[in-house]
Design a protein around this motif. Structure first.
Motif, PDB file in Angstrom:
ATOM      1  N   VAL A 251     -27.656  44.781  19.109  1.00 42.17           N
ATOM      2  CA  VAL A 251     -29.118  44.799  19.011  1.00 42.17           C
ATOM      3  C   VAL A 251     -29.535  44.060  17.750  1.00 42.17           C
ATOM      4  O   VAL A 251     -28.761  43.923  16.799  1.00 42.17           O
ATOM      5  N   GLY A 252     -30.770  43.554  17.743  1.00 41.36           N
ATOM      6  CA  GLY A 252     -31.322  42.910  16.555  1.00 41.36           C
ATOM      7  C   GLY A 252     -30.979  41.441  16.444  1.00 41.36           C
ATOM      8  O   GLY A 252     -30.275  40.870  17.284  1.00 41.36           O
ATOM      9  N   SER A 253     -31.471  40.833  15.350  1.00 38.85           N
ATOM     10  CA  SER A 253     -31.228  39.409  15.123  1.00 38.85           C
ATOM     11  C   SER A 253     -30.572  39.117  13.777  1.00 38.85           C
ATOM     12  O   SER A 253     -30.112  38.007  13.541  1.00 38.85           O
ATOM     13  N   VAL A 254     -30.515  40.121  12.890  1.00 43.64           N
ATOM     14  CA  VAL A 254     -29.894  39.914  11.581  1.00 43.64           C
ATOM     15  C   VAL A 254     -29.722  41.272  10.901  1.00 43.64           C
ATOM     16  O   VAL A 254     -30.472  42.217  11.172  1.00 43.64           O
ATOM     17  N   ASP A 255     -28.714  41.374  10.031  1.00 36.92           N
ATOM     18  CA  ASP A 255     -28.535  42.588   9.230  1.00 36.92           C
ATOM     19  C   ASP A 255     -29.516  42.570   8.063  1.00 36.92           C
ATOM     20  O   ASP A 255     -29.631  41.563   7.354  1.00 36.92           O
TER      21      ASP A 255
ATOM     22  N   PRO B 160     -25.865  37.141  23.250  1.00 36.81           N
ATOM     23  CA  PRO B 160     -26.904  36.748  24.218  1.00 36.81           C
ATOM     24  C   PRO B 160     -26.856  35.264  24.564  1.00 36.81           C
ATOM     25  O   PRO B 160     -27.142  34.881  25.701  1.00 36.81           O
ATOM     26  N   ALA B 161     -26.479  34.403  23.596  1.00 37.27           N
ATOM     27  CA  ALA B 161     -26.400  32.971  23.872  1.00 37.27           C
ATOM     28  C   ALA B 161     -25.261  32.664  24.840  1.00 37.27           C
ATOM     29  O   ALA B 161     -25.413  31.844  25.750  1.00 37.27           O
TER      30      ALA B 161
ATOM     31  N   THR C 283     -34.451  41.268  26.310  1.00 35.89           N
ATOM     32  CA  THR C 283     -34.756  42.692  26.445  1.00 35.89           C
ATOM     33  C   THR C 283     -33.491  43.533  26.448  1.00 35.89           C
ATOM     34  O   THR C 283     -33.403  44.552  25.749  1.00 35.89           O
ATOM     35  N   ILE C 284     -32.494  43.123  27.221  1.00 34.94           N
ATOM     36  CA  ILE C 284     -31.249  43.898  27.324  1.00 34.94           C
ATOM     37  C   ILE C 284     -30.491  43.897  25.999  1.00 34.94           C
ATOM     38  O   ILE C 284     -29.952  44.935  25.582  1.00 34.94           O
TER      39      ILE C 284
ATOM     40  N   GLN D 258     -38.734  39.320  24.880  1.00 40.64           N
ATOM     41  CA  GLN D 258     -38.886  40.748  24.618  1.00 40.64           C
ATOM     42  C   GLN D 258     -40.337  41.086  24.277  1.00 40.64           C
ATOM     43  O   GLN D 258     -40.868  42.127  24.696  1.00 40.64           O
ATOM     44  N   LEU D 259     -40.993  40.211  23.523  1.00 43.34           N
ATOM     45  CA  LEU D 259     -42.395  40.415  23.174  1.00 43.34           C
ATOM     46  C   LEU D 259     -43.266  40.427  24.420  1.00 43.34           C
ATOM     47  O   LEU D 259     -44.221  41.213  24.526  1.00 43.34           O
ATOM     48  N   PHE D 260     -42.949  39.579  25.385  1.00 44.38           N
ATOM     49  CA  PHE D 260     -43.726  39.513  26.627  1.00 44.38           C
ATOM     50  C   PHE D 260     -43.649  40.833  27.396  1.00 44.38           C
ATOM     51  O   PHE D 260     -44.660  41.355  27.871  1.00 44.38           O
ATOM     52  N   ILE D 261     -42.449  41.393  27.512  1.00 45.00           N
ATOM     53  CA  ILE D 261     -42.270  42.651  28.229  1.00 45.00           C
ATOM     54  C   ILE D 261     -43.012  43.785  27.525  1.00 45.00           C
ATOM     55  O   ILE D 261     -43.715  44.588  28.161  1.00 45.00           O
TER      56      ILE D 261
END
Length: 320
Positions: free
Chosen positions: A165-169, A190-191, A265-266, A274-277
């Protein structure tokens, strides 16, 4: 060429206007509004009506649309009622995450798909070809969310190879090497998932192009002159087969920039998907309309970009 690009760009203006009108009308047809989620048994209905009046939601739809378009042209898409900040700033933060995820996904996509497509086409009907085709069919048959969950469970929770989860520590300061590595590390899973899902179309298309190129007259002529088969493939077949792939590069890039709703999202990746959902769930219409408008613009831009790339890589083709 430049005149054609300018003409195509000008044609995008009425297309965007029609798109914006359709998006605005459809958003208004959705049930509820941003203040619906604030209603509780203790809520004063008069206060909700007052907020709707202040926000201009009681005005005729055409007045709301004109006001929204005037502000949008100036880069102001309103304020998010959920995040309590400007929509442009909110999307800007998420768009940067989606951009880097898309860039890594494109690199991985072509790093996987191009070698497999070329191998399958060159060694047609062999074990290698059958293995690549089987891989394509299996991946194509698996739904996006299913493969995402499999990768998340296997490589994230089971093997602990990647963050889940997340994009950075948050322990790293922005701009440091640790921060950059953490960003890349978080987006790898995810990529990879996104790239694997997108390889099927590229592999099948490239395989067909290689098989078709092998039967062309210029290949038979080159072979009759005694040119080694490796040079025939490298100088003729591979180069010509990659041209259609280059044409789809614009659509691929802009499509990935639009964000993968399921992937982000997952994997809990804070991007535009994710912002759209989350905006749909909270009925944040300002964010929804801005994102759909952005996705539509990226689609039109991808069409133009693909034509430009194709005209550059193949001098025989020019935008008419």
């Amino acid at each position: 060429m430049w005149k054609s690009i300018v003409r195509r760009t000008l044609i995008m203006i009425p297309q965007l206007l029609v798109l914006s009108l359709l998006i605005f009308i459809m958003a208004k047809q959705m049930p509820g509004d941003p203040f619906t989620g604030m209603i509780t048994p203790e809520t004063d209905p008069a206060r909700i009506d007052e907020l709707r009046e202040i926000a201009g939601l009681n005005d005729p739809w055409y007045e709301q649309y004109a006001r929204w378009m005037i502000n949008a042209v100036q880069g102001d898409f309103g304020k998010s009622y959920t995040y309590k900040m400007k929509v442009s700033s909110l999307i800007g933060e998420r768009a940067l995450n989606t951009f880097w995820l898309s860039l890594v996904s494109v690199i991985l996509l072509y790093a996987i798909a191009i070698p497999l497509g070329i191998l399958a086409g060159r060694y047609q009907d062999t074990l290698v070809d059958k293995a690549v085709v089987l891989y394509s069919f299996v991946v194509y048959a698996i739904p996006t969310f299913v493969l995402s969950l499999i990768f998340l469970f296997l490589f994230g929770y089971k093997l602990h190879w990647f963050p889940t989860v997340g994009s950075v520590d948050i322990k790293y300061d922005a701009g440091t090497f640790g921060y950059i590595w953490s960003k890349l590390y978080h987006m790898l899973l995810p990529a990879i998932t996104y790239a694997v899902l997108a390889t099927t179309g590229v592999i099948q298309y490239l395989r067909s192009e290689v098989i078709d190129s092998k039967s062309q007259d210029y290949v038979r002529t080159a072979r009759s002159k005694g040119i080694p088969i490796k040079k025939v493939y490298s100088r003729h077949i591979f180069r010509n087969s990659l041209l259609p792939i280059a044409a789809f590069l614009g659509f691929t890039i802009t499509g990935l920039l639009g964000g993968s709703i399921f992937i982000e999202t997952i994997f809990g990746y804070p991007g535009m998907g994710q912002l759209f959902i989350s905006s749909i769930a909270s009925r944040d219409y300002s964010v929804i309309t801005a994102l759909v408008m952005l996705f539509g613009f990226l689609t039109l831009l991808g069409s133009l970009l693909s034509d430009i790339i194709m005209s550059i890589v193949d001098p025989r083709i020019r935008i008419e």
